[in-house]
Design a protein around this motif. Structure first.
Motif, PDB file in Angstrom:
ATOM      1  N   LEU A 140       6.573  -6.751   7.988  1.00 33.74           N
ATOM      2  CA  LEU A 140       5.779  -6.030   6.688  1.00 33.74           C
ATOM      3  C   LEU A 140       7.237  -5.278   6.242  1.00 33.74           C
ATOM      4  O   LEU A 140       8.508  -5.283   6.610  1.00 33.74           O
ATOM      5  CB  LEU A 140       5.113  -4.875   7.225  1.00 33.74           C
ATOM      6  N   GLY A 141       6.906  -4.459   5.163  1.00 36.45           N
ATOM      7  CA  GLY A 141       8.116  -3.702   4.277  1.00 36.45           C
ATOM      8  C   GLY A 141       8.209  -3.964   3.188  1.00 36.45           C
ATOM      9  O   GLY A 141       7.684  -5.202   2.760  1.00 36.45           O
TER      10      GLY A 141
ATOM     11  N   ASP B 226       6.766  -8.244   2.912  1.00 36.26           N
ATOM     12  CA  ASP B 226       5.495  -8.004   3.642  1.00 36.26           C
ATOM     13  C   ASP B 226       4.371  -8.967   2.958  1.00 36.26           C
ATOM     14  O   ASP B 226       3.348  -9.313   3.659  1.00 36.26           O
ATOM     15  CB  ASP B 226       5.048  -6.585   3.501  1.00 36.26           C
TER      16      ASP B 226
ATOM     17  N   GLN C 142       3.114  -2.617  -1.477  1.00 39.07           N
ATOM     18  CA  GLN C 142       2.644  -2.239  -0.033  1.00 39.07           C
ATOM     19  C   GLN C 142       1.213  -1.430   0.017  1.00 39.07           C
ATOM     20  O   GLN C 142       0.703  -1.528   1.193  1.00 39.07           O
ATOM     21  CB  GLN C 142       3.721  -1.079   0.160  1.00 39.07           C
TER      22      GLN C 142
ATOM     23  N   ALA D 267       5.101   1.177   5.100  1.00 37.81           N
ATOM     24  CA  ALA D 267       4.328  -0.082   5.491  1.00 37.81           C
ATOM     25  C   ALA D 267       2.889   0.380   6.012  1.00 37.81           C
ATOM     26  O   ALA D 267       2.902   1.191   6.909  1.00 37.81           O
ATOM     27  CB  ALA D 267       4.965  -0.950   6.457  1.00 37.81           C
TER      28      ALA D 267
ATOM     29  N   PRO E  61       4.389  -2.263  11.245  1.00 40.15           N
ATOM     30  CA  PRO E  61       5.877  -2.260  10.929  1.00 40.15           C
ATOM     31  C   PRO E  61       6.645  -2.445  12.288  1.00 40.15           C
ATOM     32  O   PRO E  61       6.183  -2.140  13.296  1.00 40.15           O
ATOM     33  CB  PRO E  61       6.128  -0.986  10.192  1.00 40.15           C
TER      34      PRO E  61
END
Lengths: 417, 417
Positions: A69-70, A74, A117, A134, A150
């Motif tokens: 994720l991020g 993500d 996100q 996230a 995350p």
């Protein structure tokens, strides 16, 4: 209740990052009555995620994912999870609000990457992530729980502690679990196990014992699976008392904290201060102590006296003592402790002098020989140890032993600490 | 060539031990042209081992196992491997000799437990393990390679480096691979990537570039897949030269070592000495330097001046300077560097003073503000940095920055180091 962990990220597979998340999760899940039976690290591709997730849910009822994720990467993980659960990505107000509230005051405006996100699979529940942008996603489908978090350790840890473990406990009715950890040092595991055989036989049947050894010390973890807190606490107390009868000299803590945290708390509580004089530990004691936020309240500083000249000139060790006894000696380490205590005007001092290795050993003083001293209103106490041949381990064990020696003295003054 | 790693041991799953073996193996395999596509950690039961191994060999041609061996628990892993390969455990003279030669001089006689270590599946080849008693077992069946190694990192690393990677290279003809690593600091990855776009475009087509970032620094790894060493070295040289034109100020190393190793080597080569005066880094610089075996040749010691009184009394920082400018200031950090250099009579000094956090920041000097100074025959140089909000990261970055600042000065004196 069996659990699997899947950690996502190429950085784990090429060894750029060591996966410490899994160990942390394993430890905390284990303490709460969940058994991690497999940890899998995979590439951040849709195929790898789908394959690992399918396999895991075929084996267990709870699968925890971290990473993937991020803002920059993500999409694959979220798209893959959406496809896996036959769902689609939708804008989620909760995820958006969480992100905005985190970014507020940190950055000017949010960009497209951040905005993406806020899109999560429609079928998931978004769990609060107050320390990052996230989303934490909770999936509950076909009696299986899948949680995506995350990979940033601080974000994962907060989500696990505040939300995920409590939710899993509620969902799977793991029952109430209580722990009592007692830490002992300077006794080999095999010797300890023999000495504690009869003690362990007195455990009530709802209680178990785990040995968690690390170099030089062992955490004894008592686990009570009962809803009767009062009874458990009574039994913990009785067993702790009995343990002091058996190996009291080796016990240095009745809680599950690091030595530097315990020592810091003890110094803070008594409003006293510490200074260190380090030869073989080379600054590691000071480093361990100052890693703790707020340590400036009780730590004055220290002298890393690697060269003998420093021991003499800065700490006031007598030249004749160095010549007669050598730097690795009771006389020198005691003078170092007194010297730094006087120089920095502290209440207590720890000093070390030894042969960390791998070179520098002699027949009389082989590699691993370490003298440790502590000084305070109790006078000066010192002891010689033989830790072994591995440099890094010698440094760590000498550091921890010095801190434990002082901690033991502080405990004698206020036994309730 | 795809590889999978399986690490065996309950201690990994309950989080008692962090699996650092996998990251090390992933890194070294990756450097030699092998791609680790999955890492699996499992319990030490026959079922878990058989299941994970069956799955892995269905996906890849090379499976590396660590752990599940050793005098007290090797039976399950070896029995399971024997069953997996339709083989049986037999006495192996090579494994026995290896064990005897390792134990010689360490213990008196060998016990039954040790003796059992000489039994291995009949179908495997035993590879030398000069640093332990457990056998390293190489299985080659149905075009799949399975290798079982002890989980002790030193034993695994030696076996991997000396035997397993070279054998895999020979077996799978991965081709010749050369690396050149250049380390840069104090430049964000996104900025660097933009600056290096045109540079990367000049790479010959047998060469690739990898960004390996960690807090505050980035390793640029150039990988050449060619049998033409001479050409590769010529291209490495040209590209390195071009890189200096672009970001020369940010380059601190042309090899893949830690900063403390590079600094130590540079000091040793010039027969000069170092002292440190640490406030916010709290002993971490001294600790990093003294972790290196042989550092006593160039490291005199240091002063951890956590309290201002120590800065004044031991390092000779002027009271008026502390009052006028505060402890976190150019003036104070420069006086600390000069002070410790004079006190310990060293050639060079590094000093740090900053706000590690999480508390103690002000509007003018927020958490993460760090002054770093280096002193030597070049005079005193200092710089102010803003590292961020995470205490541990601030300590580490301030430590590394101080060492890099000195390293840069040493390089100017002898540019070939």
């Amino acid at each position: 209740m069996n659990v699997e962990i899947i950690t996502i990220g190429n950085e784990l597979l090429i060894g750029q990052v060591v996966d410490t998340n899994s160990a942390w999760m394993g430890q905390h899940l284990n303490e709460e009555g969940f058994d991690v039976i497999r940890i899998t690290s995979i590439q951040d591709t849709a195929d790898a995620i789908t394959a690992a997730l399918s396999e895991a849910v075929s084996r267990v009822d709870v699968v925890l994912l971290t990473g993937g994720l991020g803002p920059t990467k993500d999409d694959i993980t979220k798209d893959t999870l959406a496809a896996f659960f036959n769902s689609k990505l939708v804008f989620n107000q909760h995820a958006y609000d969480n992100m905005i509230s985190y970014l507020k005051g940190r950055v000017k405006g949010i960009n497209k990457l951040n905005e993406s996100q806020a899109y999560v699979p429609e079928c998931c529940e978004v769990i609060n992530n107050p320390v990052g942008t996230a989303p934490v996603m909770w999936f509950d489908a076909d009696d299986k729980i899948v949680v995506s978090m995350p990979g940033v350790p601080s974000e994962m840890k907060l989500a696990m502690t505040k939300e995920i473990i409590p939710r899993l406990q509620a969902r799977f009715k793991t029952g109430h679990i209580m722990h009592k950890t007692i830490q002992v040092y300077n006794i080999p595991e095999a010797v300890l196990a023999e000495q504690l055989e009869s003690w362990e036989a007195t455990f009530p049947n709802y209680m178990t014992l785990a040995y968690l050894p690390s170099p030089g010390k062992i955490r004894l973890r008592l686990t009570a699976k009962t809803a009767n807190n009062e009874q458990a606490n009574k039994d913990f107390e009785r067993l702790t008392g009995d343990l002091y009868q058996l190996v009291g000299e080796n016990i240095y803590a009745e809680e599950d904290s690091t030595i530097e945290v315990l020592l810091g708390a003890s110094l803070k509580e008594s409003s006293t201060t510490l200074a260190v004089a380090e030869s073989c530990t080379g600054g590691n004691i000071a480093h361990l102590i100052t890693k703790i936020a707020g340590s400036s309240a009780y730590f004055k500083g220290g002298v890393v006296a690697y060269e003998n000249m420093v021991k003499q000139k800065v700490l006031g060790v007598e030249e004749q003592t160095l010549i007669s006894h050598g730097a690795v000696s009771q006389q020198v380490v005691e003078q170092m402790a007194i010297g730094v205590k006087d120089l920095l005007q502290s209440d207590y001092a720890i000093a070390t002098s030894g042969i960390a290795g791998p070179e520098g050993g002699t027949d009389e003083k082989p590699v691993g020989t370490v003298w440790v001293a502590v000084a305070g209103d109790f006078g000066v106490l010192s002891a010689c140890y033989q830790f072994g041949r591995i440099r890094e381990r010698n440094i760590q064990r000498a550091s921890e032993t010095g801190m434990i020696m002082l901690l033991q003295q502080l405990k004698k003054r206020s036994p309730h600490v």
